[in-house]
Structure formats: C-alpha cells, structure tokens
Design a protein around this motif. Sequence first.
Motif, mmCIF file in Angstrom:
data_model
loop_
_atom_site.group_PDB
_atom_site.id
_atom_site.type_symbol
_atom_site.label_atom_id
_atom_site.label_comp_id
_atom_site.label_asym_id
_atom_site.label_seq_id
_atom_site.Cartn_x
_atom_site.Cartn_y
_atom_site.Cartn_z
ATOM 1 N N PHE A 199 55.393 48.779 21.893
ATOM 2 C CA PHE A 199 54.257 48.570 21.267
ATOM 3 C C PHE A 199 54.086 48.205 22.918
ATOM 4 O O PHE A 199 54.167 47.467 23.816
ATOM 5 C CB PHE A 199 53.350 47.370 22.027
ATOM 6 C CG PHE A 199 52.338 47.713 21.686
ATOM 7 C CD1 PHE A 199 51.662 48.133 20.489
ATOM 8 C CD2 PHE A 199 50.754 47.260 22.057
ATOM 9 C CE1 PHE A 199 49.664 48.980 20.618
ATOM 10 C CE2 PHE A 199 49.822 47.542 22.300
ATOM 11 C CZ PHE A 199 48.989 47.937 21.472
ATOM 12 N N ASP A 200 53.113 49.007 24.276
ATOM 13 C CA ASP A 200 52.650 49.198 25.721
ATOM 14 C C ASP A 200 51.329 48.942 25.715
ATOM 15 O O ASP A 200 50.410 49.578 25.545
ATOM 16 C CB ASP A 200 52.849 50.475 26.371
ATOM 17 C CG ASP A 200 53.601 50.696 27.450
ATOM 18 O OD1 ASP A 200 52.356 49.441 28.903
ATOM 19 O OD2 ASP A 200 53.357 51.003 28.868
ATOM 20 N N ILE A 231 48.869 51.391 27.542
ATOM 21 C CA ILE A 231 48.029 52.266 27.177
ATOM 22 C C ILE A 231 47.052 52.391 26.038
ATOM 23 O O ILE A 231 45.951 53.191 25.928
ATOM 24 C CB ILE A 231 48.954 52.905 26.683
ATOM 25 C CG1 ILE A 231 50.726 53.036 27.585
ATOM 26 C CG2 ILE A 231 48.625 54.095 26.396
ATOM 27 C CD1 ILE A 231 51.587 54.312 27.109
ATOM 28 N N VAL A 232 47.515 51.255 25.380
ATOM 29 C CA VAL A 232 46.170 51.193 24.407
ATOM 30 C C VAL A 232 46.313 49.196 24.058
ATOM 31 O O VAL A 232 47.376 49.318 23.746
ATOM 32 C CB VAL A 232 46.569 52.037 23.294
ATOM 33 C CG1 VAL A 232 47.825 51.978 22.475
ATOM 34 C CG2 VAL A 232 46.018 51.891 21.957
ATOM 35 N N ASN A 279 46.685 46.194 21.993
ATOM 36 C CA ASN A 279 47.173 46.358 20.447
ATOM 37 C C ASN A 279 46.364 45.527 19.551
ATOM 38 O O ASN A 279 45.103 44.760 19.747
ATOM 39 C CB ASN A 279 48.274 44.633 21.475
ATOM 40 C CG ASN A 279 49.152 44.776 20.090
ATOM 41 O OD1 ASN A 279 48.413 44.792 18.960
ATOM 42 N ND2 ASN A 279 50.209 44.159 19.982
ATOM 43 N N GLU A 312 46.250 60.924 22.722
ATOM 44 C CA GLU A 312 47.006 60.381 23.549
ATOM 45 C C GLU A 312 47.064 59.304 22.636
ATOM 46 O O GLU A 312 47.559 58.311 22.633
ATOM 47 C CB GLU A 312 47.396 60.612 25.281
ATOM 48 C CG GLU A 312 48.652 59.064 25.753
ATOM 49 C CD GLU A 312 49.575 60.291 25.506
ATOM 50 O OE1 GLU A 312 51.008 59.976 25.964
ATOM 51 O OE2 GLU A 312 49.557 61.393 25.423
ATOM 52 N N MET A 313 45.245 58.059 23.165
ATOM 53 C CA MET A 313 45.639 56.652 22.679
ATOM 54 C C MET A 313 45.769 56.649 21.064
ATOM 55 O O MET A 313 46.269 56.058 20.753
ATOM 56 C CB MET A 313 44.121 56.418 22.663
ATOM 57 C CG MET A 313 43.374 56.619 24.148
ATOM 58 S SD MET A 313 44.539 55.441 25.466
ATOM 59 C CE MET A 313 43.304 53.973 25.783
ATOM 60 N N HIS A 345 49.725 56.571 20.234
ATOM 61 C CA HIS A 345 49.944 55.494 20.700
ATOM 62 C C HIS A 345 50.086 54.887 19.640
ATOM 63 O O HIS A 345 50.681 53.688 18.906
ATOM 64 C CB HIS A 345 49.681 54.985 22.188
ATOM 65 C CG HIS A 345 50.876 55.852 23.162
ATOM 66 N ND1 HIS A 345 51.948 55.491 23.721
ATOM 67 C CD2 HIS A 345 50.075 56.724 24.039
ATOM 68 C CE1 HIS A 345 52.514 56.390 24.790
ATOM 69 N NE2 HIS A 345 51.641 56.897 24.836
ATOM 70 N N CYS A 346 48.858 54.597 19.294
ATOM 71 C CA CYS A 346 48.730 53.715 18.149
ATOM 72 C C CYS A 346 49.043 54.366 16.179
ATOM 73 O O CYS A 346 49.736 53.491 15.897
ATOM 74 C CB CYS A 346 46.761 54.016 17.770
ATOM 75 S SG CYS A 346 45.490 53.318 18.529
ATOM 76 N N ALA A 405 51.981 55.796 16.554
ATOM 77 C CA ALA A 405 53.787 55.137 16.656
ATOM 78 C C ALA A 405 53.465 54.024 16.948
ATOM 79 O O ALA A 405 55.062 52.873 15.833
ATOM 80 C CB ALA A 405 53.738 55.797 17.939
ATOM 81 N N ALA A 406 52.992 52.850 17.547
ATOM 82 C CA ALA A 406 53.468 51.725 17.468
ATOM 83 C C ALA A 406 52.823 50.840 16.443
ATOM 84 O O ALA A 406 53.373 49.591 16.256
ATOM 85 C CB ALA A 406 52.758 51.174 19.275
ATOM 86 N N ARG A 451 48.717 63.958 17.506
ATOM 87 C CA ARG A 451 48.353 64.318 19.044
ATOM 88 C C ARG A 451 48.162 65.883 19.209
ATOM 89 O O ARG A 451 46.857 66.106 19.407
ATOM 90 C CB ARG A 451 48.942 63.816 20.106
ATOM 91 C CG ARG A 451 49.309 63.843 21.247
ATOM 92 C CD ARG A 451 50.278 63.398 22.224
ATOM 93 N NE ARG A 451 49.751 63.471 23.318
ATOM 94 C CZ ARG A 451 50.214 64.887 23.994
ATOM 95 N NH1 ARG A 451 49.863 65.821 24.067
ATOM 96 N NH2 ARG A 451 49.404 64.433 25.634
#
Length: 231
Positions: free
Chosen positions: A5-6, A9-10, A12, A113-114, A117-118, A120-121, A198
Amino acid sequence: MQAMFDPRIVPNPYTALLAAERPVAEARNSYQRQRARRAGILATTRAVLAQGQENFTLRRVAQECGVTVQTLRNSFGRREELMVSAINEHTTAVWEALGAFSQGPALFLDLAEMYFHCAAATPDFLRAMVTSAVGAAEPLAVLQRHGSAIKMGHLRRLAREGSLRPDADLEALAAQITRLNTFMMYEWAAGGDAIELRRQMVTGNRLLLIGAVSAEGARQLDAWQMSEIAA
C-alpha cells in the motif's frame, strides 16, 4: 491487504482520514478529540465492512472501537447510515488526494489510477464498499449524491477555467460519471481485474467528458492520452 500500500497515491481506508489531524491522545481540546474519535470510528467501520456484510453490525463496530452501540447510534444513526458516513469520508479523501497531483479534465481520468490502486491494495474494502452500496437503494442514492456533488465542484472549476463548453450540463455530467464509475467498480467487484477496471474507467470517463469539454479541454485530454502512450 493483497498488495503493497502506497499512501502517497491513495488514502488507506483503514486509517483515520480527513478530520483526524492528530490522535485522540494528542488532541488539544474537546473539539479536536471529538473529530479524531469520529475519524477513528469511521476507519474501524471500513475495516469491519471489509470483512464481509455478515460481520458488519453496529455491535461488532462498537466492540472494535471500545464504545457502546448506543454511542454509535447517537453519533451516526442506523447501521446503513454509519456505513454511508464511512464510505463518503473515504470518497472525499480520495478526491482530495487526487487534487494534489492532477488537474484539468484529466483529473477524471487520473481517478482511474486512484481506484486501480484501491482495487490492487485494498480489494476487500473496495469490493465491500461497492457491493454494499449497490445492494440497497437508500444507501446507494446517498452515496451517489455525495459522489456527484464532489464531481460538480471540480466541473464548476473547469468551467471557470474555460476547459468546458459554456452549454455543458454539469449536473448531468457529474451524475453520469458517478453512475458509470459505480457500475464499472461493481463489475470489477464481481470478479474483474484491477488493470481492466482502470482501462474501462479511463475510456468511459473520457467518452463522457469529450462531449462537454472545450477545445482547450480536448487538448488537455489528448495530452494526457499521449503521455499514457509514451509511458
């Protein structure tokens, strides 16, 4: 979580968002403590929601937060209203994070993109968020209004900047983008792929925007697409 988780980027969803400027123990006054406590409850609500609808009860959230069920009812209302508050807070945080690195009509493409990442993470949360919302008419309507209102704010700014045509129906555009994104996330939740989510969000949002943007807005969308190809 199924991926690294980054938070750059988005946001948590499992951490306190927005209102929690400092932990409860460090809050300087009762107002700050109340805001931090509320943000903590909503973060816990999202974590419990991610464990499945069968586990999502006021009693379970109250136990995890160390408060009474009546405290939750007094602060948030029914189970569905608590869920809506928790999801809307995360949605707002996503858009605030998005605004820190994106601008112009391309902001609606970077939204993909946001949520990539949601997906994926924190797939369990995003899946629970979408399926819970779509599964009940009243929460869905409230969540859709909230999402549309956020998008309306960005569209009004784009109109002032000259990126949209003067005759563009901003209210309808905001509502349609919200509905389309919700449907695509629901499709993903049923067993889709984050990369495909995406791609579909970029394509769908671009098609909706292209009918409303000015010549300058179209150039910005084209520049975004060219940068994607180059990458």
